[in-house]
Design a protein around this motif. Structure first.
Motif, short mmCIF file in Angstrom:
data_model
loop_
_atom_site.label_atom_id
_atom_site.label_comp_id
_atom_site.label_asym_id
_atom_site.label_seq_id
_atom_site.Cartn_x
_atom_site.Cartn_y
_atom_site.Cartn_z
N SER A 24 0.73 -1.35 0.12
CA SER A 24 -0.01 -0.04 0.03
C SER A 24 0.86 1.27 -0.06
CB SER A 24 -0.83 0.10 1.30
OG SER A 24 -1.68 1.16 1.32
N GLY A 25 0.50 2.40 -0.44
CA GLY A 25 1.02 3.61 -0.38
C GLY A 25 1.09 4.04 1.03
N VAL A 26 1.98 4.90 1.30
CA VAL A 26 2.29 5.26 2.83
C VAL A 26 2.58 6.85 2.76
CG1 VAL A 26 3.80 5.42 4.80
CG2 VAL A 26 3.65 3.24 3.61
N ALA A 27 1.83 7.50 3.78
CA ALA A 27 1.85 8.99 3.85
C ALA A 27 2.10 9.37 5.40
CB ALA A 27 0.58 9.59 3.29
N GLY A 28 2.57 10.55 5.45
CA GLY A 28 3.13 11.03 6.69
C GLY A 28 2.86 12.42 7.00
N VAL A 29 2.55 12.94 8.23
CA VAL A 29 1.92 14.39 8.39
C VAL A 29 2.45 14.59 10.16
CG1 VAL A 29 -0.41 14.05 9.51
CG2 VAL A 29 0.10 15.95 8.23
N ALA A 30 2.72 15.86 10.03
CA ALA A 30 3.17 16.37 11.36
C ALA A 30 1.97 17.27 11.89
CB ALA A 30 4.64 17.22 11.32
N VAL A 31 1.62 17.21 13.22
CA VAL A 31 0.90 17.95 13.95
C VAL A 31 1.34 18.63 14.99
CG1 VAL A 31 -1.36 17.77 15.13
CG2 VAL A 31 -1.21 16.23 13.44
N GLY A 32 1.08 20.01 14.95
CA GLY A 32 1.39 20.72 16.06
C GLY A 32 0.61 21.05 17.45
N LEU A 33 1.04 21.85 18.02
CA LEU A 33 0.29 22.21 19.44
C LEU A 33 0.63 23.43 19.92
CD1 LEU A 33 -1.75 21.05 21.46
CD2 LEU A 33 0.13 20.39 22.99
N ILE A 34 -0.23 24.30 20.23
CA ILE A 34 -0.24 25.65 20.83
C ILE A 34 -1.06 25.48 22.19
CG2 ILE A 34 -0.24 28.15 20.87
CD1 ILE A 34 1.66 27.04 18.83
N THR A 35 -0.67 25.61 23.33
CA THR A 35 -1.27 25.63 24.57
C THR A 35 -1.38 26.90 25.62
OG1 THR A 35 0.84 24.91 25.83
CG2 THR A 35 -0.66 23.03 24.73
N ARG A 36 -2.14 27.13 26.29
CA ARG A 36 -2.29 28.12 27.20
C ARG A 36 -2.44 27.36 28.50
NH1 ARG A 36 -6.30 31.86 25.60
NH2 ARG A 36 -4.76 32.97 24.55
N PHE A 37 -1.67 27.73 29.41
CA PHE A 37 -1.60 27.12 30.99
C PHE A 37 -2.34 28.28 32.07
CE2 PHE A 37 1.96 24.86 29.07
CZ PHE A 37 1.83 23.86 29.76
N SER A 38 -3.03 27.37 32.62
CA SER A 38 -3.91 28.02 33.54
C SER A 38 -3.11 28.82 34.70
CB SER A 38 -4.98 27.17 34.36
OG SER A 38 -5.38 27.72 35.55
N PRO A 39 -3.46 30.12 34.91
CA PRO A 39 -2.46 30.88 35.91
C PRO A 39 -2.81 30.57 37.42
CG PRO A 39 -4.28 32.38 34.94
CD PRO A 39 -4.29 31.21 34.37
#
Length: 800
Positions: free
Chosen positions: A520-535
């Motif tokens: 089968s064909g193979v594909a890949g992807v990168a997923v990022g993340l931006i967070t905000r922490f509770s003060p």
């Protein structure tokens, strides 16, 4: 003299054992202004917190943790007590010692200078290195990849601004060939840091999860891993947070993969509790660093007033590409830093640079968190424009170009003989169990890919890690019985994020173009993340955004680089680089789902270019044929000392390897080379036509050579001469054939007794004919002895 004596006592390492130590040590301390350069840093331990090694006479402590069906034992206090922290982790009879040392003076680097060295010791496996010096030399690929896993597991938990040289060394003490040492090394690094006075927000725990017969197994043995469909390493922190993940899988379904992660995180908590218990027993107190590097609040506020609006305008201008965006930000940086230097003349360069970086990072993240806006105009789940090409260069066995936004990777496929497969050294084979592999992917990242200059020599740890990830993604679809060794070269020509996943996509295209029957064909992807922490709640994530197909700048300013590859059916590889102290399972599961959707979308685009492997390999591709050589004719085919085979390989460029006693495999890089090899084999075989000889029959032989031990005879003109030994010439014992008056060209009668079953030599005798017997000369017919025929036929032929 007393000061010098004290230094010498330290330098030869007998201070603890010497009766003079109680006299010499105070002297050395009193004169520290003079001899401080000679007194080890142990004398200044008082400025640190208390570590596990505060008392040299303290008995070692240990804790035992049940992980799945196996026990994990962690001990400390006995070995390497000069290190800031040391732990020995044992599972079965495999033991790994890990030490942690961090300097007390800050480094000039503007980042955490953390070095992890994982070394495979030959003595631990009961072997001696086979190199010339008979000792461990440079790091192997397995050592580097394991070091990277350990680094990624512990780095996120160091305090921000802790820029002190820190080194983790993992030494294999014993390997039983059953339990894998890499998982022990990760847990050992966690324990060593937790037991030291080094500032670190651990501990962590790590486990390996395998899928064997549809059952999840925690920390499987090396033998069990050979039949496992999954190799998942999970590093977890307290409160079931995930710090690092690395996985290779054979098309595992998404739901099974997610279940394996949950099981892994659950078992990491038991290890964390064990390390916490051990640290509590030692009464560890963390040191207060001399300095934590950060910009002042006042400087950050000034930089914000000067630059935030300008930076926001740059990030809101979707016409920018990577180069123009960086140039615009650098122009603002230069102007802002000049003003900050005037307003804060006493500030060091790092504080000025860090204040601008902090403002830039906050502006970038706020645009995504508050306005759901990315700097290139995409929404959070959109892919960049993708373009695919195959068959770029005709002479290549296979090629593919994968372009995603400003990330461009050229992949080429090369076939070679099975002899060219990667063969592990004895130590790596004993530790990791991998002896050889006939598929490899090599990742190259030249400096021009990011508009830079630099040396182009060898490869670095990053290139090795990225290549290993792309290789994991493709291995499950490669046929097991493919008759060639496959090398995929992935060269990054442009880079703006996720070049390793682009390498997996480009590699899949190139393999199909080369005619490799991948499943089968193979594909890949990168997923990022931006967070905000509770003060209000320290360490708790208040809000977050997941980004599909991240740019380089989104990776740099983000909190995660989550790379996943697979087929339309399942997952083949995953790597999660997390930059914050841990992620809850909920976010990880969402990232897997988002990556799965993107992966299927990429595969649909790739299928428009090439949807399945080519039916036939390229015309310039290699050819493999087999040669059947009867045992009796092997010497003729091989030649004296292998002369014929060496000449064949030198003149035609083919590779000959023996498959079994009577079968040889001939690999030719091109069909024309195989044609030349076929002619060569025919030529060396044409004078070796074995006639149909009858056992016990009598034939007329012609003497071609007289030797001390016998005569060389031929039964027919085109036969290779064979030896008729002195013992078979006459009933009488003779020392030389001349005693019987034999001469070259003379014809004699001999009896045929078949061939020797061990070496295939023809057995003839003249002696048995010295007594009266019926003599009937048999007629001879032609028969080919060496036959060429291909198991993977491009064509076949036979010698005549």
């Amino acid at each position: 003299l007393s000061v010098m004596a004290a230094c010498r006592v330290y330098s030869i390492g007998i201070l603890e054992a010497s009766p003079l130590c109680w006299f010499l040590l105070p002297v050395a301390i009193r004169h520290r202004a003079v001899v401080g350069w000679r007194v080890p840093r142990l004398l200044s331990r008082s400025q640190h917190g208390n570590s596990a090694w505060s008392g040299s006479g303290e008995a070692s402590k240990r804790v035992c943790v049940d992980v799945g069906n196996r026990k994990l034992e962690i001990s400390s206090g006995k070995l390497a007590r000069f290190a800031d922290g040391c732990a020995v982790v044992q599972s079965g009879d495999t033991s790994v010692m890990v030490t942690a040392v961090s300097k007390t003076k800050p480094s000039p680097s503007q980042f955490l200078p953390l070095v992890v060295d994982y070394r495979q010791k030959a003595a631990a496996t009961g072997r001696i290195p086979t190199n010339y010096l008979r000792r461990e030399l440079g790091s192997t690929d397995n050592e580097i990849l394991t070091s990277r896993i350990i680094d990624r597991s512990i780095r996120p938990l160091f305090p921000a601004g802790y820029f002190y040289d820190t080194q983790i060394i993992c030494n294999l003490l014993a390997v039983d060939g059953v339990n894998e040492p890499d998982i022990l090394a990760i847990n050992g690094a966690s324990a060593a840091l937790a037991l030291s006075d080094i500032p670190w927000n651990g501990p962590i725990g790590a486990v390996r999860i395998g899928l064997i017969d549809e059952e999840l197994v925690v920390n499987p043995t090396r033998k069990e891993m050979s039949s496992s469909k999954l190799n998942l390493v999970v590093t977890g922190a307290s409160h079931s947070q995930i710090v690092m993940m690395e996985a290779a899988a054979e098309n595992i379904l998404q739901q099974d993969f997610c279940h394996a992660i949950k099981v892994g995180v659950k078992h990491t908590q038991q290890i964390i509790q064990g390390i916490q218990q051990l640290a509590k027993e030692h009464g560890v107190t963390k040191r207060n660093p001399q300095k934590i590097f950060s910009a002042s609040v006042e400087m950050e506020e000034c930089a914000k007033q000067l630059a935030s609006d300008k930076i926001c305008a740059v990030f809101s201008d979707f016409t920018h590409d990577k180069i123009s965006r960086d140039e615009a930000v650098n122009q603002i940086r230069f102007e802002t830093e000049e003003i900050l230097k005037e307003k804060f003349p006493e500030a060091d360069q790092f504080q000025i640079i860090e204040s601008f970086n902090t403002v830039t990072k906050n502006v970038f993240r706020d645009l995504i968190l508050n306005e759901y806006r990315r700097c290139d105009g995409r929404d959070l789940t959109s892919l960049r424009n993708i373009n695919c090409e195959v068959d770029l260069f005709k002479p290549l066995h296979g090629s593919g170009l994968f372009q995603r936004g400003q990330t461009q990777v050229l992949c080429t496929v090369t076939f070679d003989s099975l002899e060219s497969s990667v063969k592990s050294d004895l130590i790596s084979a004993a530790v990791s169990g991998v002896k050889q592999k006939n598929f490899m992917l090599h990742y190259e990242f030249p400096p021009f890919a990011t508009n830079e200059t630099g040396r182009v020599t060898g490869f670095n740890r990053r290139e090795l890690g990225h290549g290993a990830l792309a290789e994991k993604a493709l291995i499950p679809v490669i046929p097991k019985d493919f008759p060639f060794t496959i090398r995929v070269t992935a060269e990054v020509l442009e880079s703006n994020g996720s070049s390793s996943m682009a390498s997996a996509c480009g590699g899949s295209l190139a393999l199909m173009d080369a005619g490799v029957p991948i499943s089968s064909g193979v594909a890949g992807v990168a997923v990022g993340l931006i967070t905000r922490f509770s003060p209000e709640k320290d360490g708790e994530i208040e809000d977050y955004r997941l980004l599909t197909d991240i740019l380089g700048i989104e990776d740099y300013y983000g909190d995660m680089d989550f790379k996943m590859a697979g087929t339309s059916k399942g997952i083949t590889a995953l790597q999660a680089d997390i930059k914050i102290p841990g992620l809850p399972l909920k976010i990880v599961m969402e990232a897997i789902q988002q990556a799965t959707v993107a992966k299927k979308e990429i595969l649909q685009i790739m299928n428009k270019t090439i949807a399945k492997p080519r039916a036939n390999r390229k015309e310039y591709g290699p050819v493999v044929e087999t040669v059947q050589v009867p045992l009796s004719k092997r010497m003729r085919f091989v030649g004296p000392g292998g002369y014929n085979l060496k000449k064949l390989q030198a003149e035609t460029g083919v590779t000959v390897s023996q498959l079994d006693e009577e079968t040889f495999s001939v690999f030719a890089p091109t069909p024309s080379a195989m044609h030349e090899a076929r002619e060569f084999i025919t030529d060396i075989c044409k004078d070796d036509q074995e006639q149909q000889l009858e056992f016990g029959a009598i034939y007329t032989a012609s003497i071609t050579e007289i030797r001390d031990i016998g005569v060389m005879v031929k039964l027919y003109p085109n036969m290779t001469p064979v030896l008729l030994h002195n013992s078979q010439l006459d009933h009488r014992k003779i020392k030389h054939p001349s005693a019987l008056g034999l001469e070259v060209g003379q014809q004699i009668q001999v009896k045929y007794f078949g061939r020797d079953p061990t070496d295939g030599r023809m057995r003839l005798s003249r002696k048995v004919l010295q007594s009266p017997a019926a003599t009937v000369v048999k007629s001879l017919g032609d028969k080919n002895s060496i036959v060429i025929g291909g198991t993977v036929p491009e064509s076949s032929s036979s010698c005549s």
